[in-house]
Design a protein around this motif. Sequence first.
Motif, PDB file in Angstrom:
ATOM      1  N   LEU A  81      -3.151 111.184  72.817  1.00  0.00           N
ATOM      2  CA  LEU A  81      -3.582 110.074  73.660  1.00  0.00           C
ATOM      3  C   LEU A  81      -3.867 108.810  72.862  1.00  0.00           C
ATOM      4  CD1 LEU A  81      -5.989 111.892  76.158  1.00  0.00           C
ATOM      5  CD2 LEU A  81      -3.751 110.900  76.679  1.00  0.00           C
ATOM      6  N   LEU A  82      -3.886 108.937  71.538  1.00  0.00           N
ATOM      7  CA  LEU A  82      -4.228 107.790  70.702  1.00  0.00           C
ATOM      8  C   LEU A  82      -3.119 107.462  69.702  1.00  0.00           C
ATOM      9  CD1 LEU A  82      -7.952 108.747  70.148  1.00  0.00           C
ATOM     10  CD2 LEU A  82      -7.125 106.761  71.381  1.00  0.00           C
ATOM     11  N   THR A  83      -1.881 107.729  70.089  1.00  0.00           N
ATOM     12  CA  THR A  83      -0.764 107.336  69.233  1.00  0.00           C
ATOM     13  C   THR A  83      -0.605 105.817  69.266  1.00  0.00           C
ATOM     14  OG1 THR A  83       0.768 107.665  71.092  1.00  0.00           O
ATOM     15  CG2 THR A  83       0.465 109.502  69.567  1.00  0.00           C
ATOM     16  N   GLY A  84      -0.152 105.252  68.154  1.00  0.00           N
ATOM     17  CA  GLY A  84      -0.082 103.796  68.031  1.00  0.00           C
ATOM     18  C   GLY A  84       0.898 103.119  68.957  1.00  0.00           C
ATOM     19  N   ASP A  85       1.962 103.816  69.361  1.00  0.00           N
ATOM     20  CA  ASP A  85       2.953 103.250  70.276  1.00  0.00           C
ATOM     21  C   ASP A  85       2.647 103.720  71.693  1.00  0.00           C
ATOM     22  OD1 ASP A  85       4.375 101.939  68.261  1.00  0.00           O
ATOM     23  OD2 ASP A  85       5.479 103.766  67.773  1.00  0.00           O
ATOM     24  N   SER A 161      -7.213 102.394  71.098  1.00  0.00           N
ATOM     25  CA  SER A 161      -8.501 102.980  71.453  1.00  0.00           C
ATOM     26  C   SER A 161      -9.519 101.889  71.778  1.00  0.00           C
ATOM     27  CB  SER A 161      -9.022 103.839  70.294  1.00  0.00           C
ATOM     28  OG  SER A 161     -10.360 104.243  70.529  1.00  0.00           O
ATOM     29  N   LEU A 162     -10.344 102.147  72.778  1.00  0.00           N
ATOM     30  CA  LEU A 162     -11.427 101.218  73.102  1.00  0.00           C
ATOM     31  C   LEU A 162     -12.404 101.097  71.938  1.00  0.00           C
ATOM     32  CD1 LEU A 162     -12.242 102.333  76.774  1.00  0.00           C
ATOM     33  CD2 LEU A 162     -11.051 100.253  76.072  1.00  0.00           C
ATOM     34  N   SER A 316      -9.407 106.482  74.984  1.00  0.00           N
ATOM     35  CA  SER A 316      -7.983 106.149  74.914  1.00  0.00           C
ATOM     36  C   SER A 316      -7.611 105.144  75.997  1.00  0.00           C
ATOM     37  CB  SER A 316      -7.142 107.407  75.077  1.00  0.00           C
ATOM     38  OG  SER A 316      -5.815 107.103  75.409  1.00  0.00           O
ATOM     39  N   ILE A 317      -6.983 104.052  75.592  1.00  0.00           N
ATOM     40  CA  ILE A 317      -6.502 103.066  76.565  1.00  0.00           C
ATOM     41  C   ILE A 317      -5.390 103.671  77.407  1.00  0.00           C
ATOM     42  CG2 ILE A 317      -5.249 100.881  76.778  1.00  0.00           C
ATOM     43  CD1 ILE A 317      -6.926  99.796  74.503  1.00  0.00           C
ATOM     44  N   ALA A 318      -4.569 104.540  76.806  1.00  0.00           N
ATOM     45  CA  ALA A 318      -3.511 105.213  77.550  1.00  0.00           C
ATOM     46  C   ALA A 318      -4.095 106.031  78.694  1.00  0.00           C
ATOM     47  CB  ALA A 318      -2.707 106.116  76.614  1.00  0.00           C
ATOM     48  N   ALA A 319      -5.213 106.714  78.452  1.00  0.00           N
ATOM     49  CA  ALA A 319      -5.858 107.517  79.488  1.00  0.00           C
ATOM     50  C   ALA A 319      -6.416 106.637  80.597  1.00  0.00           C
ATOM     51  CB  ALA A 319      -6.971 108.360  78.874  1.00  0.00           C
ATOM     52  N   VAL A 320      -7.013 105.515  80.211  1.00  0.00           N
ATOM     53  CA  VAL A 320      -7.545 104.582  81.216  1.00  0.00           C
ATOM     54  C   VAL A 320      -6.415 104.069  82.098  1.00  0.00           C
ATOM     55  CG1 VAL A 320      -8.680 102.362  81.553  1.00  0.00           C
ATOM     56  CG2 VAL A 320      -9.496 103.908  79.765  1.00  0.00           C
ATOM     57  N   LEU A 321      -5.305 103.692  81.483  1.00  0.00           N
ATOM     58  CA  LEU A 321      -4.158 103.191  82.246  1.00  0.00           C
ATOM     59  C   LEU A 321      -3.578 104.278  83.142  1.00  0.00           C
ATOM     60  CD1 LEU A 321      -2.303 101.062  79.539  1.00  0.00           C
ATOM     61  CD2 LEU A 321      -3.550 100.220  81.542  1.00  0.00           C
ATOM     62  N   ALA A 322      -3.498 105.496  82.637  1.00  0.00           N
ATOM     63  CA  ALA A 322      -2.946 106.600  83.423  1.00  0.00           C
ATOM     64  C   ALA A 322      -3.770 106.817  84.692  1.00  0.00           C
ATOM     65  CB  ALA A 322      -2.907 107.879  82.587  1.00  0.00           C
TER      66      ALA A 322
END
Length: 357
Positions: A81-85, A161-162, A316-322
């Motif tokens: 969930l915290l990969t750079g891309d 990441s936040l 994780s910003i990805a998790a927030v967006l998901a």
Amino acid sequence: MFETFGFEDTTAREISVLFALAIGVLFGALAQLTRFCFRRALAGDDRRRAAGVWAMAMAVAVLGTQAAVAQGWISFADHRLLTGDLPLLAIAAGGLMFGAGMILTRGCASRLVVLAGSGNLRALLVIAVFAVTAHATLKGVLAPLRTALGSFTLPMGEQVSLAALPGGPLLWSAMIAAAALAVALRSGNRLLTLGGGALIGLLVPLAWVGTGFVLFDEFDPIAMESLSFTSPAADTLFFVIASSSIPAGFGPGLIGGVLLGALAAALLSGSFQWQSFESPRQTGRYLTGAVLMGTGGVLAGGCTVGAGLAGIPTLSIAAVLALAFIALGGIGMNALLNAASSESAGSPATPNQQPAE
């Protein structure tokens, strides 16, 4: 840490199955009793109360997970969930698909597993199709779609990441927890119900710490996992049909535990009831939703629990967006169903009326 326990004939992976089973039993029982469901918080008749339970779980999950990180027990530095891309297109498409699917099936993946344990045969079939579709998206005929959408990425570096934003993890954790607590305390739920939500939230850091710290074995490492239902559903399906060649892991243990916990809670509370489909049209609607959720859950990186309840505490910003796209997809599909229902009835728009869970 696991190697210090002195086990000679038992591996960390084998213990993780039992650990996941226990976590699943607790989640299944608590979710059955509190009717824990993100879909209900968006489109249920009791949205405010449902949102309160879910928000209470989120507050505890965030605080507990970040406390474990601060103690140095676990780290999400190398977590997926915290990969750079950031695979923004896959997250957006997957989130919208999953959100739409959970409205069509009247429940997100976690809720449907709980309902299956309480006698709902609709939910059982949906989960089976969900698992098949998720596995097809991970490793089967739908994998090219996942690869194609996942190739469009946004380079984020440490900003994924936040915790990397001004204020650091302490500020962002406190803000998320405070906002969630405000929703929970204004929801009108009884303290006992909110307590059940808090216990569900506590299972998130418990699972992270259990798999990432207590069961960590540098000679035979296992994945650090928490509550999730997309990949575990696919793993459970594969284990059920090929258990002689594929050992069980955390995922099958979790799904099995949730079914058992929900069954026990339903029997003890007198709410167990066999339920099935009422028409071919309803069957088609639920199966369509199952396919959307299975594909969408993989593309988005998880479901409302995997990417939401367990993902957001990683900051994780990805998790927030998901979770945001899942909510958007759910709200959009609910609006479409309401509009279609109003048109067919020739009356002003009313809340979407669907069969009981």
